[in-house]
Design an enzyme around this catalytic site. Sequence first.
Site, PDB file in Angstrom:
ATOM      1  CD  GLN A  44      -2.263  -2.054   0.217  1.00  9.43           C
ATOM      2  OE1 GLN A  44      -3.617  -0.677   0.472  1.00  9.43           O
ATOM      3  NE2 GLN A  44      -3.597  -2.697   0.036  1.00  9.43           N
ATOM      4  N   GLY A  85     -11.740   2.895   4.661  1.00  5.22           N
ATOM      5  CA  GLY A  85     -10.178   1.828   3.161  1.00  5.22           C
ATOM      6  C   GLY A  85     -10.232   2.831   2.815  1.00  5.22           C
ATOM      7  CG  HIS A  86      -7.208   0.496   0.577  1.00  2.00           C
ATOM      8  ND1 HIS A  86      -6.451  -0.868  -0.107  1.00  2.00           N
ATOM      9  CD2 HIS A  86      -8.376   0.115  -0.010  1.00  2.00           C
ATOM     10  CE1 HIS A  86      -7.025  -2.066  -0.308  1.00  2.00           C
ATOM     11  NE2 HIS A  86      -8.502  -1.285   0.174  1.00  2.00           N
ATOM     12  CG  ASN A  87      -6.983   3.392  -3.319  1.00  2.00           C
ATOM     13  OD1 ASN A  87      -6.656   2.219  -2.714  1.00  2.00           O
ATOM     14  ND2 ASN A  87      -6.396   4.309  -4.288  1.00  2.00           N
TER      15      ASN A  87
END
Length: 353
Positions: free
Chosen positions: A204, A245-247
């Site tokens: 990540q 969460g990511h993105n």
Amino acid sequence: MSNSINLQKLAELVGGKLAAGSAERLITGLNSITDAVEGEVTFLGNVRYLPALKTTRATAALVPDDQDISEAPPDLALIRVKNPTLAFSSVIRFFGPPSVAFVPGVHETAVVANDVLFDPQRVSIGPNAVIESGVVIGAGCAIHAGAFIGRGVKLGTDCVIHANAVIKDRCVLGNRVVLHSGSVIGSDGFGYELVKGRHQKIDQVGIVQIDDDVEIGSCTTIDRARFGRTWIGEGSKIDNLVQIGHNCVIGKHCIIVSQTGISGSTRLGNYVTMGGQVGVAGHLEIGDQVMFLAKSGVTKNVLQPGAYTGYPARPLMEGRKMLSLPARIPELIERVRELEKKLAALEGGATKE
């Protein structure tokens, strides 16, 4: 008595109009509508509390300028304002404790890398804070005790990083961002692939970008992107205990309430509201001015403005109808049993004939 103010000056303070009560009557404090006593001022921020206004012991109340208050106690002074909740903030500032003064400088126990760019005469860094290499800190920032600022982080002006908050490497914060204690910005996104029966971590390497005037509550976590950025838009307010969460992309001026979880790569438009414990699946699109009521489960794109509720989330009235159906199950079971008995009786009669 530390502070007191008469009703006329109180009305001027909140930008309202004294509609009932003696202008010279003194107010010495503030309280909730149910707990206020003689000498205190309260406010009517929601019509649900109108019955409580009828029995309040407060001396004065801030009320909406378009609300019928004909049943209020006869001795209750009324100050009419456009927005009682917002106006009451001025009362809080008047009677509340004084603001903590901004004291520039670096505490002797703070650990600050040699190449951190900041003006020590215009920045406050508290005890045991750790600021790693390559960080840029804008003027007016206050970094409180035990906070951690990772390598290459950039802070705009007038940010407040409360005690024990964490900003990990390379994340970017705009101006006037507030992080409350225990929040973690830029932890790794949750990404794994199953390889030969074992979960293999996926790197990540992106960042978190937080735009101007965002406030993030205690123990909220915002994951860094797998690549690119997780992005929190200008003016959004995020409560305690939220997971993003990511993105993910959170639009401008959104409200996200406690215990909400938003899975990776979901994009929210502007002015989206999520009540407590909303769950959002990943890779979804949520349009502007969408509101999810508490405990909604969002499983597909929702693009039309409006209120939604239930699991899966549906438009408000449809969702409420679906939520009400399980409560009818015992009644329906009993009706089925009665019908079965009647059917059995009819079949028994037919057999005898």
